[in-house]
Design a protein around this motif. Structure first.
Motif, PDB file in Angstrom:
ATOM      1  N   GLY A  91       2.062  -0.162   1.815  1.00  8.66           N
ATOM      2  CA  GLY A  91       1.510   1.151   2.206  1.00  8.66           C
ATOM      3  C   GLY A  91       1.680   2.189   1.106  1.00  8.66           C
ATOM      4  O   GLY A  91       0.850   3.077   0.938  1.00  8.66           O
ATOM      5  N   THR A  92       2.765   2.057   0.308  1.00  7.21           N
ATOM      6  CA  THR A  92       2.969   3.040  -0.763  1.00  7.21           C
ATOM      7  C   THR A  92       1.900   2.894  -1.842  1.00  7.21           C
ATOM      8  O   THR A  92       1.759   3.743  -2.709  1.00  7.21           O
ATOM      9  CB  THR A  92       4.363   2.879  -1.425  1.00  7.21           C
ATOM     10  N   LEU A  93       1.167   1.773  -1.798  1.00  8.70           N
ATOM     11  CA  LEU A  93       0.162   1.520  -2.839  1.00  8.70           C
ATOM     12  C   LEU A  93      -1.256   1.835  -2.353  1.00  8.70           C
ATOM     13  O   LEU A  93      -2.239   1.427  -2.959  1.00  8.70           O
ATOM     14  CB  LEU A  93       0.263   0.059  -3.288  1.00  8.70           C
ATOM     15  N   VAL A  94      -1.353   2.599  -1.261  1.00 10.28           N
ATOM     16  CA  VAL A  94      -2.658   2.909  -0.666  1.00 10.28           C
ATOM     17  C   VAL A  94      -3.533   3.756  -1.608  1.00 10.28           C
ATOM     18  O   VAL A  94      -4.756   3.800  -1.473  1.00 10.28           O
ATOM     19  CB  VAL A  94      -2.473   3.622   0.709  1.00 10.28           C
ATOM     20  N   ASP A 133      -2.717  13.231   0.595  1.00 13.91           N
ATOM     21  CA  ASP A 133      -1.852  14.229  -0.029  1.00 13.91           C
ATOM     22  C   ASP A 133      -0.774  14.697   0.950  1.00 13.91           C
ATOM     23  O   ASP A 133       0.387  14.874   0.578  1.00 13.91           O
ATOM     24  CB  ASP A 133      -2.704  15.411  -0.512  1.00 13.91           C
ATOM     25  N   ASP A 134      -1.151  14.864   2.218  1.00  7.62           N
ATOM     26  CA  ASP A 134      -0.172  15.287   3.237  1.00  7.62           C
ATOM     27  C   ASP A 134       0.963  14.283   3.340  1.00  7.62           C
ATOM     28  O   ASP A 134       2.124  14.648   3.432  1.00  7.62           O
ATOM     29  CB  ASP A 134      -0.844  15.375   4.620  1.00  7.62           C
ATOM     30  N   HIS A 158       3.131  16.040   5.908  1.00  6.59           N
ATOM     31  CA  HIS A 158       2.990  15.381   7.222  1.00  6.59           C
ATOM     32  C   HIS A 158       3.181  13.895   6.977  1.00  6.59           C
ATOM     33  O   HIS A 158       2.248  13.214   6.575  1.00  6.59           O
ATOM     34  CB  HIS A 158       1.592  15.608   7.814  1.00  6.59           C
ATOM     35  N   ASP A 159       4.367  13.424   7.204  1.00  9.21           N
ATOM     36  CA  ASP A 159       4.683  12.059   6.787  1.00  9.21           C
ATOM     37  C   ASP A 159       5.385  11.282   7.902  1.00  9.21           C
ATOM     38  O   ASP A 159       6.436  10.691   7.688  1.00  9.21           O
ATOM     39  CB  ASP A 159       5.548  12.123   5.510  1.00  9.21           C
ATOM     40  N   ASP A 210      -2.479   6.264  10.301  1.00 12.31           N
ATOM     41  CA  ASP A 210      -3.829   6.855  10.232  1.00 12.31           C
ATOM     42  C   ASP A 210      -4.388   6.732   8.819  1.00 12.31           C
ATOM     43  O   ASP A 210      -5.556   6.403   8.614  1.00 12.31           O
ATOM     44  CB  ASP A 210      -3.774   8.359  10.548  1.00 12.31           C
ATOM     45  N   LEU A 211      -3.530   7.022   7.841  1.00 12.73           N
ATOM     46  CA  LEU A 211      -3.959   6.974   6.441  1.00 12.73           C
ATOM     47  C   LEU A 211      -4.422   5.559   6.072  1.00 12.73           C
ATOM     48  O   LEU A 211      -5.487   5.376   5.468  1.00 12.73           O
ATOM     49  CB  LEU A 211      -2.802   7.420   5.539  1.00 12.73           C
TER      50      LEU A 211
END
Ligand code: FAD
Length: 415
Positions: free
Chosen positions: A295-298, A372-373, A379-380, A387-388
């Motif tokens: 997920g950190t590589l989205v 960016d949020d 918003h994390d 959702d992201l």
């Protein structure tokens, strides 16, 4: 102007019907979105001949040119926005992606090579590593002193990353991980910067310690001698050779035979190994840990969504301008030829794709703000990250399909 009779019989002038007009500056601002200034700067940079693709170059020359252009991007401060402010970046994740997307108009090879260096290799060190890793490697990655690779895909497994077969087995006696490629299908494949330029790589491998496989983790591995550019002992590889496109990038294969890396080269934000070989992770479930790490590589998917929209816009700009000026056949007059855009068939080819591109632009802007949020920490929550991921997966496929269709259509529409 038409004169109308009022119910009282007096004649009144009808209000003049205002021609419908698009407020172009307002529309432009809306399309440029939250990171309008960054996009303008990036477009100005992408318009310079120094970063343009030269058609007809052989692949070796194209690769050299793309590497040289990467230095130009560094000198022009175009690629460091996402990195920590204390290391010379600006912690601006949305702005970084917005600027990156516009580079597609210069040369897609340059864009993707830059994406490999700073968006994949650098980003993996930043998001999967911890502060010691950042201090040690990010400055060299940012300056291009360390050109590097993101070595995840294997010949046998691309989409199914959890099934990759490269192993990193911990040896407590020397406090090292030993990397091995167990069979041919576990060679890393299609890895950008691997064929020529990569001096180091973030290598994804199954972490094994005390006889237990803890799943896929990322390791920082030096690949080549910086002076001779020869592979270091135990490392081998091949050039993927000429591709159907993006030939400015040196994609290649890599394999590892008993390659030893220090324990601290494990990018340990989500999983760590103590000197004695004990494993620990802030995320207990291996499945959840794997998806959190991926997920950190989205960012790659978010970037490609915006780049696909940018490419569609360029194609439509060319084809619609052509259709507005090019005249063929005198269909409605004995003397005047019609512009192509007056033909309904031609309108139907271009205008729905234009409308979809507007929609894709605004959808992308929402995705970028969400990204960016999450990455700025504004918003994390778990729900925000989910959702992201969902939005990125859906929009990237839709916009890249749309771009392929639009580029092909626009090509045909120009004769
Ligand atoms: C130009 C280029 C550069 C690259 N650079 C890098 C790099 O720097 N680093 C790196 O690690 N990798 C890189 N890759 C590899 C890339 O990440 C993989 O190609 C990608 O992950 C897909 O894997 P695959 O090629 O094995 O396709 P496959 O996994 O074989 O998929 C083939 C097709 O089947 C579909 N498919 C797969 N599984 C399913 C399923 N469960 N359900 C439905 N459909 C499915 C896929 O969507 C795809 O359309 C690069 C690839 C290219 C082409």
């Amino acid at each position: 102007m038409t004169a109308l009779s009022s119910p009282t019989g007096t004649r009144k002038q009808a209000p003049s019907a205002k021609p419908a007009r698009v407020d172009v500056p307002a529309l432009e601002q809306a399309l440029l979105g939250k990171w309008a200034d960054v996009r303008r700067q990036a477009r100005e940079l992408a318009s310079r001949p120094e970063v343009h693709k030269v058609e007809g170059l052989g692949s070796a020359e194209h690769r050299r040119r793309a590497f040289g252009q990467m230095t130009y991007l560094v000198e022009n401060k175009a690629v460091h926005r996402a990195f920590p402010t204390r290391l010379g970046g600006s912690d601006d994740h949305g702005g970084n992606v917005a600027g990156f997307q516009e580079l597609v108009t210069a040369d897609p090879s340059l864009q993707i090579k830059a994406g490999v260096q700073w968006g994949l290799f650098g980003s993996a060190v930043m998001h999967l590593g911890t502060e010691t890793h950042h201090d040690k490697w990010l400055p060299g990655i940012m300056s291009l002193e360390i050109p590097g690779c993101f070595a995840m895909t294997e010949t046998g497994h691309g989409s199914d990353v959890a099934s990759i077969a490269t192993t990193a087995t911990y040896d407590a006696a020397t406090e090292e991980f030993v990397l091995n490629t167990p069979f041919r299908a576990a060679w890393k494949d299609y890895i950008g910067n691997a064929a020529v330029d990569g001096l180091a790589a973030v290598v994804f491998a199954q972490l094994v310690t005390k006889g237990v496989n803890h799943g896929v983790h990322a390791f920082y591995v030096e690949l080549r001698d910086p002076v001779t550019k020869a592979f270091l002992p135990g490392i081998g590889g091949e050039d993927d050779g000429l591709k159907g496109g993006l030939n400015g990038i040196d994609n290649g294969r890599l394999h590892f035979t008993a390659v030893r890396v220090p324990r601290r080269n494990l990018l340990n934000r989500y999983g760590d190994v103590e000197p004695d070989g004990s494993y620990s992770s802030p995320i207990a479930s291996p499945g959840r840990r794997f998806f959190t790490m991926l997920g950190t590589l989205v960012q790659g998917r978010v970037s490609l969504d915006g780049a696909a929209v940018a490419a569609s816009k360029v194609a439509l700009k060319i084809a619609i301008q052509y259709a507005s000026e090019r005249r063929q056949f005198n269909a409605a007059s004995d003397t005047d030829e019609e512009v192509l855009l007056d033909y309904q068939r031609h309108q139907r080819r271009l205008l729905p794709r234009l409308a979809t591109t507007y929609a894709a632009n605004f959808a992308h802007e929402q995705l970028l703000e969400k990204f960016d949020d999450v990455f700025s920490g504004a918003h994390d929550t778990d729900a925000d990250r989910q959702d992201l991921e969902t939005l990125a997966a859906a929009l990237k496929s839709l916009s890249t399909w749309h771009a392929l269709d639009t580029l092909h259509e626009c090509l045909e529409d120009c004769g």
